[in-house]
Design a protein around this motif. Structure first.
Motif, PDB file in Angstrom:
ATOM      1  N   LEU A   1       0.719  -1.219   0.105  1.00  0.00           N
ATOM      2  CA  LEU A   1      -0.161   0.025   0.094  1.00  0.00           C
ATOM      3  C   LEU A   1       0.719   1.200   0.029  1.00  0.00           C
ATOM      4  N   ASP A   2       2.015   1.511   0.630  1.00  0.00           N
ATOM      5  CA  ASP A   2       2.975   2.269   0.601  1.00  0.00           C
ATOM      6  C   ASP A   2       3.631   2.474  -0.672  1.00  0.00           C
ATOM      7  N   GLY A   3       3.534   1.695  -1.658  1.00  0.00           N
ATOM      8  CA  GLY A   3       3.976   1.818  -3.089  1.00  0.00           C
ATOM      9  C   GLY A   3       5.220   0.656  -3.333  1.00  0.00           C
ATOM     10  N   ASP A   4       5.766  -0.121  -2.315  1.00  0.00           N
ATOM     11  CA  ASP A   4       6.714  -1.174  -2.579  1.00  0.00           C
ATOM     12  C   ASP A   4       6.152  -2.136  -3.268  1.00  0.00           C
ATOM     13  N   GLU A   5       6.923  -2.790  -4.057  1.00  0.00           N
ATOM     14  CA  GLU A   5       6.697  -4.168  -4.937  1.00  0.00           C
ATOM     15  C   GLU A   5       6.914  -5.130  -4.015  1.00  0.00           C
ATOM     16  N   VAL A   6       6.074  -6.077  -3.614  1.00  0.00           N
ATOM     17  CA  VAL A   6       6.391  -7.270  -3.011  1.00  0.00           C
ATOM     18  C   VAL A   6       5.757  -8.310  -3.618  1.00  0.00           C
ATOM     19  N   VAL A   7       6.976  -9.387  -3.879  1.00  0.00           N
ATOM     20  CA  VAL A   7       6.747 -10.441  -4.786  1.00  0.00           C
ATOM     21  C   VAL A   7       6.853 -11.647  -4.035  1.00  0.00           C
ATOM     22  N   ILE A   8       5.998 -12.718  -3.859  1.00  0.00           N
ATOM     23  CA  ILE A   8       5.780 -13.843  -3.171  1.00  0.00           C
ATOM     24  C   ILE A   8       6.291 -14.810  -4.118  1.00  0.00           C
ATOM     25  N   ALA A   9       7.283 -15.540  -3.337  1.00  0.00           N
ATOM     26  CA  ALA A   9       8.051 -16.780  -4.270  1.00  0.00           C
ATOM     27  C   ALA A   9       7.900 -18.099  -3.427  1.00  0.00           C
ATOM     28  N   ARG A  10       7.954 -19.260  -4.369  1.00  0.00           N
ATOM     29  CA  ARG A  10       8.157 -20.531  -3.541  1.00  0.00           C
ATOM     30  C   ARG A  10       9.275 -21.240  -4.277  1.00  0.00           C
ATOM     31  N   ALA A  11      10.302 -21.612  -3.503  1.00  0.00           N
ATOM     32  CA  ALA A  11      11.565 -22.043  -3.881  1.00  0.00           C
ATOM     33  C   ALA A  11      12.352 -21.135  -4.701  1.00  0.00           C
ATOM     34  N   GLY A  12      12.220 -19.915  -4.562  1.00  0.00           N
ATOM     35  CA  GLY A  12      12.947 -18.900  -5.326  1.00  0.00           C
ATOM     36  C   GLY A  12      12.188 -18.413  -6.705  1.00  0.00           C
TER      37      GLY A  12
END
Length: 75
Positions: free
Chosen positions: A20-31
């Motif tokens: 929400l603050d503008g940061d890109e957050v990517v969720i990964a599994r095993a990289g």
């Protein structure tokens, strides 16, 4: 920022705030990146007024055609 799935489950609230603050957050599994957290666009869409202008003509005389019904409602 890329975080693993287990960490995302544990700290979801924090990552949502960061997104929400503008940061890109990517969720990964095993990289391997799986999903990206992004804010939902909450700005309402503007309605386009007058898009049907001059598309139809009302020729009925509403008051004249329904005068008896209108008078009956107020009698």
């Amino acid at each position: 920022m890329q975080v693993n799935l287990h960490d995302a489950k544990t700290n979801l609230s924090r990552y949502v705030e960061q997104a929400l603050d503008g940061d890109e957050v990517v969720i990964a599994r095993a990289g391997k990146p799986l999903v990206k957290l992004v804010p939902v666009d909450s700005t309402p869409r503007r309605r386009q007024l007058g898009f049907m202008r001059n598309q139809g003509i009302a020729t009925a005389d509403v008051k004249g055609d329904f005068i008896d019904d209108i008078n009956a409602m107020f009698s």
